[in-house]
Design a protein around this motif. Structure first.
Motif, PDB file in Angstrom:
ATOM      1  N   GLY A 153       0.785  -1.231   0.000  1.00  0.00           N
ATOM      2  CA  GLY A 153       0.000   0.000   0.000  1.00  0.00           C
ATOM      3  C   GLY A 153       0.815   1.278   0.000  1.00  0.00           C
ATOM      4  N   VAL A 154       1.961   1.288  -0.697  1.00  0.00           N
ATOM      5  CA  VAL A 154       2.749   2.520  -0.765  1.00  0.00           C
ATOM      6  C   VAL A 154       2.028   3.543  -1.635  1.00  0.00           C
ATOM      7  CG1 VAL A 154       4.930   1.333  -0.383  1.00  0.00           C
ATOM      8  CG2 VAL A 154       4.162   1.732  -2.723  1.00  0.00           C
ATOM      9  N   ASP A 155       2.265   4.815  -1.354  1.00  0.00           N
ATOM     10  CA  ASP A 155       1.570   5.879  -2.090  1.00  0.00           C
ATOM     11  C   ASP A 155       2.020   5.937  -3.554  1.00  0.00           C
ATOM     12  OD1 ASP A 155       0.161   7.491   0.243  1.00  0.00           O
ATOM     13  OD2 ASP A 155       2.161   6.921   0.934  1.00  0.00           O
ATOM     14  N   ILE A 156       3.329   5.834  -3.756  1.00  0.00           N
ATOM     15  CA  ILE A 156       3.897   5.878  -5.103  1.00  0.00           C
ATOM     16  C   ILE A 156       4.841   4.694  -5.262  1.00  0.00           C
ATOM     17  CG2 ILE A 156       5.354   7.200  -6.711  1.00  0.00           C
ATOM     18  CD1 ILE A 156       4.502   9.758  -5.232  1.00  0.00           C
ATOM     19  N   ILE A 157       4.739   3.999  -6.375  1.00  0.00           N
ATOM     20  CA  ILE A 157       5.704   2.956  -6.711  1.00  0.00           C
ATOM     21  C   ILE A 157       6.641   3.521  -7.772  1.00  0.00           C
ATOM     22  CG2 ILE A 157       6.081   0.688  -7.774  1.00  0.00           C
ATOM     23  CD1 ILE A 157       3.393  -0.202  -6.621  1.00  0.00           C
ATOM     24  N   ALA A 158       7.938   3.518  -7.484  1.00  0.00           N
ATOM     25  CA  ALA A 158       8.926   3.983  -8.456  1.00  0.00           C
ATOM     26  C   ALA A 158       9.605   2.776  -9.094  1.00  0.00           C
ATOM     27  CB  ALA A 158       9.974   4.870  -7.783  1.00  0.00           C
ATOM     28  N   LEU A 159       9.834   2.878 -10.390  1.00  0.00           N
ATOM     29  CA  LEU A 159      10.527   1.798 -11.081  1.00  0.00           C
ATOM     30  C   LEU A 159      11.427   2.352 -12.175  1.00  0.00           C
ATOM     31  CD1 LEU A 159       8.276   0.074 -13.690  1.00  0.00           C
ATOM     32  CD2 LEU A 159       7.243   1.662 -12.077  1.00  0.00           C
ATOM     33  N   ASP A 160      12.427   1.573 -12.518  1.00  0.00           N
ATOM     34  CA  ASP A 160      13.349   1.928 -13.590  1.00  0.00           C
ATOM     35  C   ASP A 160      12.558   2.082 -14.888  1.00  0.00           C
ATOM     36  OD1 ASP A 160      15.108   1.425 -15.916  1.00  0.00           O
ATOM     37  OD2 ASP A 160      16.661   0.975 -14.443  1.00  0.00           O
ATOM     38  N   ALA A 164       8.394   7.271 -12.789  1.00  0.00           N
ATOM     39  CA  ALA A 164       9.369   6.771 -13.752  1.00  0.00           C
ATOM     40  C   ALA A 164      10.759   7.263 -13.377  1.00  0.00           C
ATOM     41  CB  ALA A 164       9.007   7.240 -15.158  1.00  0.00           C
ATOM     42  N   ASP A 165      11.645   6.352 -13.001  1.00  0.00           N
ATOM     43  CA  ASP A 165      13.039   6.700 -12.730  1.00  0.00           C
ATOM     44  C   ASP A 165      13.784   6.702 -14.066  1.00  0.00           C
ATOM     45  OD1 ASP A 165      12.557   6.897 -10.040  1.00  0.00           O
ATOM     46  OD2 ASP A 165      13.556   5.025  -9.489  1.00  0.00           O
ATOM     47  N   CYS A 166      14.122   7.887 -14.550  1.00  0.00           N
ATOM     48  CA  CYS A 166      14.703   8.035 -15.883  1.00  0.00           C
ATOM     49  C   CYS A 166      16.141   8.544 -15.822  1.00  0.00           C
ATOM     50  CB  CYS A 166      13.865   9.017 -16.703  1.00  0.00           C
ATOM     51  SG  CYS A 166      12.159   8.472 -16.966  1.00  0.00           S
ATOM     52  N   SER A 167      16.836   8.426 -16.965  1.00  0.00           N
ATOM     53  CA  SER A 167      18.209   8.938 -17.043  1.00  0.00           C
ATOM     54  C   SER A 167      18.398   9.941 -18.173  1.00  0.00           C
ATOM     55  CB  SER A 167      19.204   7.782 -17.199  1.00  0.00           C
ATOM     56  OG  SER A 167      19.150   7.206 -18.484  1.00  0.00           O
ATOM     57  N   THR A 168      17.435  10.012 -19.106  1.00  0.00           N
ATOM     58  CA  THR A 168      17.545  10.937 -20.236  1.00  0.00           C
ATOM     59  C   THR A 168      16.203  11.598 -20.538  1.00  0.00           C
ATOM     60  OG1 THR A 168      16.955   9.285 -21.924  1.00  0.00           O
ATOM     61  CG2 THR A 168      19.297   9.450 -21.321  1.00  0.00           C
ATOM     62  N   TYR A 169      16.261  12.641 -21.358  1.00  0.00           N
ATOM     63  CA  TYR A 169      15.041  13.325 -21.802  1.00  0.00           C
ATOM     64  C   TYR A 169      14.133  12.367 -22.570  1.00  0.00           C
ATOM     65  CZ  TYR A 169      12.013  16.490 -24.417  1.00  0.00           C
ATOM     66  OH  TYR A 169      10.909  17.112 -24.972  1.00  0.00           O
ATOM     67  N   GLU A 170      14.740  11.570 -23.444  1.00  0.00           N
ATOM     68  CA  GLU A 170      13.959  10.642 -24.275  1.00  0.00           C
ATOM     69  C   GLU A 170      13.205   9.628 -23.423  1.00  0.00           C
ATOM     70  OE1 GLU A 170      16.788  12.772 -26.565  1.00  0.00           O
ATOM     71  OE2 GLU A 170      17.159  11.469 -24.823  1.00  0.00           O
ATOM     72  N   GLY A 188       2.068   6.917 -19.825  1.00  0.00           N
ATOM     73  CA  GLY A 188       1.075   7.146 -18.787  1.00  0.00           C
ATOM     74  C   GLY A 188       1.573   7.071 -17.362  1.00  0.00           C
ATOM     75  N   PHE A 189       2.886   7.251 -17.163  1.00  0.00           N
ATOM     76  CA  PHE A 189       3.387   7.385 -15.799  1.00  0.00           C
ATOM     77  C   PHE A 189       2.782   8.641 -15.167  1.00  0.00           C
ATOM     78  CE2 PHE A 189       6.623   4.326 -17.007  1.00  0.00           C
ATOM     79  CZ  PHE A 189       6.989   3.730 -15.804  1.00  0.00           C
ATOM     80  N   GLY A 196      10.970  11.107 -12.622  1.00  0.00           N
ATOM     81  CA  GLY A 196      12.126  11.421 -11.794  1.00  0.00           C
ATOM     82  C   GLY A 196      13.410  11.391 -12.609  1.00  0.00           C
ATOM     83  N   THR A 197      14.350  12.237 -12.235  1.00  0.00           N
ATOM     84  CA  THR A 197      15.661  12.257 -12.901  1.00  0.00           C
ATOM     85  C   THR A 197      16.638  11.316 -12.193  1.00  0.00           C
ATOM     86  OG1 THR A 197      16.338  14.174 -11.567  1.00  0.00           O
ATOM     87  CG2 THR A 197      15.332  14.626 -13.703  1.00  0.00           C
TER      88      THR A 197
END
Length: 229
Positions: free
Chosen positions: A96-103, A133-139, A148-149, A153-154
């Motif tokens: 029941g976490v508020d936000i799930i972050a993933l690669d 969304a754990d991201c590494s680039t603009y694309e 639809g995230f 996140g950077t």
């Protein structure tokens, strides 16, 4: 999603503290992470980012802030380790976490799929869950928006092979994402000082996550040692 709007309003312009310690680190302990999170709350944090169901449960005992949940798990043959498969997502969802972050990088996941292939399946299975969304680039941020995230996140800028050496915090990436996409942009990665944090907000970050600079004394000590060696 009414709750989503309320949550993002609650964390806007504020600080989220990441309370994590990997097995090889001295502070690896759910109890210690719980105390770290409690200290962060008393210090004024608006949210906590935490790794593992065990740590999250411990944190919840004393902390009533929104939680960004992740599960770090290494699978052979894949560089993706932040909430890498459906199994980890299900565990976090059940907790029941508020936000799930993933690669959300462009890399092949442990199941052999890309984020482009797997996230539509994830979104369909968990329509009411907020995903970061754990991201590494603009694309990658652009694709996360299209998929639809709920927020971008950077987090992984500078931590993928194709962004290695990127100056952090990546304020340029924060600014570009903020300019082009109507989603909360979460600054994360390499924020080591109040000045870094201020710079991230000046570029349009909705909120920011600070981890190592607050909760990893071994890494903090190393930075001081480097300054005098």
């Amino acid at each position: 999603m009414k709750n989503k709007e309320q949550l993002f309003e609650k964390i806007k312009g504020k600080l989220i503290v990441s309370c994590q310690a990997l097995p090889e680190e001295p502070l690896h302990s759910s109890y210690i992470m719980g105390r770290m999170a409690y200290a962060a709350m008393l210090g004024g944090a608006c949210g906590i980012r935490a790794n593992s169901v065990e740590d999250i449960r411990e944190i919840k005992k004393t902390v009533s802030l929104p939680i960004i949940g992740i599960i770090k798990r290494v699978y052979e043959g894949s560089e993706v380790f932040i909430t890498p498969t459906m199994e980890e997502i299900e565990l976090l969802y059940q907790e029941g976490v508020d936000i799930i972050a993933l690669d959300a990088t462009d890399r092949i996941r442990p199941d052999g799929k890309t984020i482009h292939e797997i996230f539509p399946i994830i979104r369909k299975k968990y329509p009411d869950q907020i995903f970061m969304a754990d991201c590494s680039t603009y694309e990658e941020g652009e694709l996360a928006y299209e998929l639809g995230f709920d927020c971008i996140g950077t987090t992984l800028s500078g931590y993928t092979s194709y962004t290695h050496g990127q100056k952090l915090p990546d304020v340029e990436l924060i600014g570009r994402l903020k300019r082009d996409f109507e989603l909360p942009i979460i600054a994360e990665g390499g924020i080591w000082s109040p000045e870094d944090l201020k710079a991230a907000f000046e570029r349009g970050a909705h909120t920011a996550v600070v981890g190592s600079a607050i909760t990893r004394p071994m890494e903090i000590t190393k930075r001081f040692i480097q300054a005098i060696s």
